[in-house]
Write an enzyme that holds these catalytic residues in place. Sequence first.
Site, PDB file in Angstrom:
ATOM      1  N   GLY A  15       0.838  -1.209   0.000  1.00 42.11           N
ATOM      2  CA  GLY A  15       0.000   0.000   0.000  1.00 42.11           C
ATOM      3  C   GLY A  15       0.865   1.248   0.000  1.00 42.11           C
ATOM      4  CG  ASP A 107       4.100  -7.141   7.115  1.00 40.60           C
ATOM      5  OD1 ASP A 107       3.566  -6.428   6.244  1.00 40.60           O
ATOM      6  OD2 ASP A 107       3.444  -7.927   7.833  1.00 40.60           O
ATOM      7  N   GLY A 108       5.305  -7.386   4.137  1.00 37.98           N
ATOM      8  CA  GLY A 108       5.257  -8.249   2.946  1.00 37.98           C
ATOM      9  C   GLY A 108       6.403  -7.904   2.011  1.00 37.98           C
ATOM     10  CG  ASP A 133       1.877  -3.544   9.866  1.00 34.89           C
ATOM     11  OD1 ASP A 133       2.675  -2.800   9.253  1.00 34.89           O
ATOM     12  OD2 ASP A 133       1.120  -4.329   9.280  1.00 34.89           O
ATOM     13  NE  ARG A 166     -28.423  10.294  13.170  1.00 31.14           N
ATOM     14  CZ  ARG A 166     -28.561  10.720  11.927  1.00 31.14           C
ATOM     15  NH1 ARG A 166     -27.530  11.199  11.261  1.00 31.14           N
ATOM     16  NH2 ARG A 166     -29.738  10.661  11.345  1.00 31.14           N
ATOM     17  CG  MET A 173      -7.625   1.566   6.144  1.00 24.05           C
ATOM     18  SD  MET A 173      -6.627   2.019   4.716  1.00 24.05           S
ATOM     19  CE  MET A 173      -7.737   1.509   3.402  1.00 24.05           C
ATOM     20  NE  ARG A 175      -2.091  -5.318   5.456  1.00 23.01           N
ATOM     21  CZ  ARG A 175      -2.413  -5.600   4.201  1.00 23.01           C
ATOM     22  NH1 ARG A 175      -3.043  -6.709   3.916  1.00 23.01           N
ATOM     23  NH2 ARG A 175      -2.094  -4.775   3.230  1.00 23.01           N
ATOM     24  CD  GLN A 219     -27.959  15.631  25.508  1.00 23.34           C
ATOM     25  OE1 GLN A 219     -27.310  16.625  25.186  1.00 23.34           O
ATOM     26  NE2 GLN A 219     -29.224  15.674  25.823  1.00 23.34           N
ATOM     27  CD  GLU A 227      -8.206  -2.398   7.625  1.00 18.11           C
ATOM     28  OE1 GLU A 227      -9.035  -2.499   6.714  1.00 18.11           O
ATOM     29  OE2 GLU A 227      -7.005  -2.140   7.421  1.00 18.11           O
TER      30      GLU A 227
HETATM   31  N1  LIG Z   1       6.234 -13.966   1.548  1.00 14.47           N
HETATM   32  C1  LIG Z   1       6.577 -13.179   0.515  1.00 14.47           C
HETATM   33  N2  LIG Z   1       7.595 -13.550  -0.316  1.00 14.47           N
HETATM   34  C2  LIG Z   1       7.965 -12.751  -1.358  1.00 14.47           C
HETATM   35  N3  LIG Z   1       7.375 -11.593  -1.671  1.00 14.47           N
HETATM   36  C3  LIG Z   1       6.376 -11.185  -0.904  1.00 14.47           C
HETATM   37  C4  LIG Z   1       5.919 -11.945   0.237  1.00 14.47           C
HETATM   38  N4  LIG Z   1       4.897 -11.273   0.814  1.00 14.47           N
HETATM   39  C5  LIG Z   1       4.732 -10.161   0.077  1.00 14.47           C
HETATM   40  N5  LIG Z   1       5.611 -10.100  -0.938  1.00 14.47           N
HETATM   41  C6  LIG Z   1       5.723  -9.041  -1.974  1.00 14.47           C
HETATM   42  O1  LIG Z   1       5.535  -7.762  -1.398  1.00 14.47           O
HETATM   43  C7  LIG Z   1       4.352  -7.169  -1.929  1.00 14.47           C
HETATM   44  C8  LIG Z   1       3.701  -6.308  -0.883  1.00 14.47           C
HETATM   45  O2  LIG Z   1       3.305  -7.101   0.234  1.00 14.47           O
HETATM   46  P1  LIG Z   1       1.973  -6.742   1.059  1.00 14.47           P
HETATM   47  O3  LIG Z   1       0.829  -6.686   0.106  1.00 14.47           O
HETATM   48  O4  LIG Z   1       1.908  -7.695   2.183  1.00 14.47           O
HETATM   49  O5  LIG Z   1       2.194  -5.246   1.545  1.00 14.47           O
HETATM   50  P2  LIG Z   1       3.208  -4.640   2.596  1.00 14.47           P
HETATM   51  O6  LIG Z   1       4.546  -4.497   1.979  1.00 14.47           O
HETATM   52  O7  LIG Z   1       3.136  -5.436   3.855  1.00 14.47           O
HETATM   53  O8  LIG Z   1       2.616  -3.169   2.787  1.00 14.47           O
HETATM   54  P3  LIG Z   1       1.190  -2.751   3.420  1.00 14.47           P
HETATM   55  O9  LIG Z   1       0.802  -3.827   4.406  1.00 14.47           O
HETATM   56  O10 LIG Z   1       1.431  -1.439   4.040  1.00 14.47           O
HETATM   57  O11 LIG Z   1       0.244  -2.653   2.274  1.00 14.47           O
HETATM   58  C9  LIG Z   1       3.520  -8.365  -2.405  1.00 14.47           C
HETATM   59  O12 LIG Z   1       2.567  -8.032  -3.371  1.00 14.47           O
HETATM   60  C10 LIG Z   1       4.606  -9.250  -2.989  1.00 14.47           C
HETATM   61  O13 LIG Z   1       5.038  -8.762  -4.248  1.00 14.47           O
HETATM   62  O1  LIG Z   2      -5.329  -0.876  -0.827  1.00 12.16           O
HETATM   63  P1  LIG Z   2      -5.835  -2.232  -0.482  1.00 12.16           P
HETATM   64  O2  LIG Z   2      -5.221  -3.292  -1.322  1.00 12.16           O
HETATM   65  O3  LIG Z   2      -7.330  -2.251  -0.453  1.00 12.16           O
HETATM   66  O4  LIG Z   2      -5.328  -2.591   0.996  1.00 12.16           O
HETATM   67  C1  LIG Z   2      -5.884  -2.062   2.128  1.00 12.16           C
HETATM   68  C2  LIG Z   2      -4.924  -2.332   3.277  1.00 12.16           C
HETATM   69  O5  LIG Z   2      -3.733  -1.608   3.039  1.00 12.16           O
HETATM   70  C3  LIG Z   2      -3.492  -0.734   4.129  1.00 12.16           C
HETATM   71  O6  LIG Z   2      -4.070   0.519   3.818  1.00 12.16           O
HETATM   72  C4  LIG Z   2      -2.004  -0.547   4.300  1.00 12.16           C
HETATM   73  O7  LIG Z   2      -1.414  -1.771   4.621  1.00 12.16           O
HETATM   74  C5  LIG Z   2      -4.204  -1.394   5.303  1.00 12.16           C
HETATM   75  O8  LIG Z   2      -4.451  -0.501   6.346  1.00 12.16           O
HETATM   76  C6  LIG Z   2      -5.437  -1.943   4.633  1.00 12.16           C
HETATM   77  O9  LIG Z   2      -5.927  -3.070   5.314  1.00 12.16           O
HETATM   78 MG   LIG Z   3       1.837  -5.211   5.600  1.00 13.26          MG
END
Ligand SMILES: Nc1ncnc2c1ncn2[C@@H]1O[C@H](COP(=O)(O)OP(=O)(O)OP(=O)(O)O)[C@@H](O)[C@H]1O
Ligand SMILES: O=P(O)(O)OC[C@H]1O[C@](O)(CO)[C@@H](O)[C@@H]1O
Ligand SMILES: [Mg+2]
Length: 324
Positions: A15, A107-108, A133, A166, A173, A175, A219, A227
Amino acid sequence: MAKEIKTIGVLTSGGDAPGMNAAIRAVTRTALYHGMKVMGIYRGYNGLINGDIKEMNVRSVSEIIHRGGTMLYTARCLEFKTLEGQKKAADRCRELGIDALVVIGGDGSFRGCKDMAAQGIPCIGLPGTIDNDIACSDYTIGYDTAMNTAVEMIDKLRDTTQSHDRCSVVEVMGRNAGYLALNTGIAVGALATLIPEVPFDIDRDIVQRMNDTRRTGKQHFIIIVAEGVGRAHDFAEIIEKKTGIESRATVLGHVQRGGSPTLRDRVSASQMGYHAVQLLLDGKFNRVVGTRGNDIVDFDITEALNMHKSIHTALYEMSKVISI
Ligand SMILES: Nc1ncnc2c1ncn2[C@@H]1O[C@H](COP(=O)(O)OP(=O)(O)OP(=O)(O)O)[C@@H](O)[C@H]1O
Ligand SMILES: O=P(O)(O)OC[C@H]1O[C@](O)(CO)[C@@H](O)[C@@H]1O
Ligand SMILES: [Mg+2]
């Protein structure tokens, strides 16, 4: 001796987050300052696989420090999760003479760094995500802007919530993390904030608190739900049924990812981008950059990915005390 890095590639992945541009700028300018060549890789790991890559100069990153989003675009690349995709990406680096990568993401994206390192391409990860995170860092690029955007939106919502007596249930957001929700909840004076890290009971933590504060004259009510705990609409329905107070749900959604980065995001992103290139110059590879208090720190990628971040429980307890 570690290999000399002459050309670096920079990409944003996952993201987008406000401040990513400031990080790209700092990485690019620091590397160019030290005589390196810089390649901008577009749309995350997709750009590496497809060869969507352009050389950057000092002016390529002009006029971006104040802009949200990412000038390099971003993506979630499924093909890169396969070994075949990772090999293609590493081959592309070798073909273009890219000696090391700076990856700005969550992290991904860092798991991707680890895979690239295994393919022989040194990587540095910079934490760029509104979710905050990343365990090895107190702070992630985009987090401050996202919180401020959420606060600005909820301040507007408060006007109508108050005028109608209300309850507004606001989904923010994050995650699976509650950092964004917890701080936003404190800043807007929410009656209750539900986050995935802390078990909750709707009757005890919302209904009873609403009834108690009603007796003291309150009130209208703002409830924040991260999320990661469920949908705002479901909570609003339950709350209306149990309290008889008209309730509305608001999902802030992707607006939280946009906008001009705050000073904090611009400065932190600049420091981290600068630090990433310094690491490469010092021959320190496969690290994730982060912050600890006011210091910029770095950890081995594997170590960073195995770290655990816990919620600030004292802050959570405080939020309950001051919202009675
Ligand atoms: N286990 C994995 N091994 C290799 N590449 C990965 C792995 N997990 C994620 N990636 C790569 O990193 C990209 C981004 O990962 P992810 O969608 O989890 O977002 P993120 O980097 O954690 O950021 P955010 O959570 O803020 O959106 C993935 O689309 C993929 O290309
Ligand atoms: O943009 P997308 O793919 O809908 O992803 C939304 C996710 O990305 C984030 O905005 C950033 O990791 C999270 O807060 C949310 O869960
Ligand atoms: Mg992430």
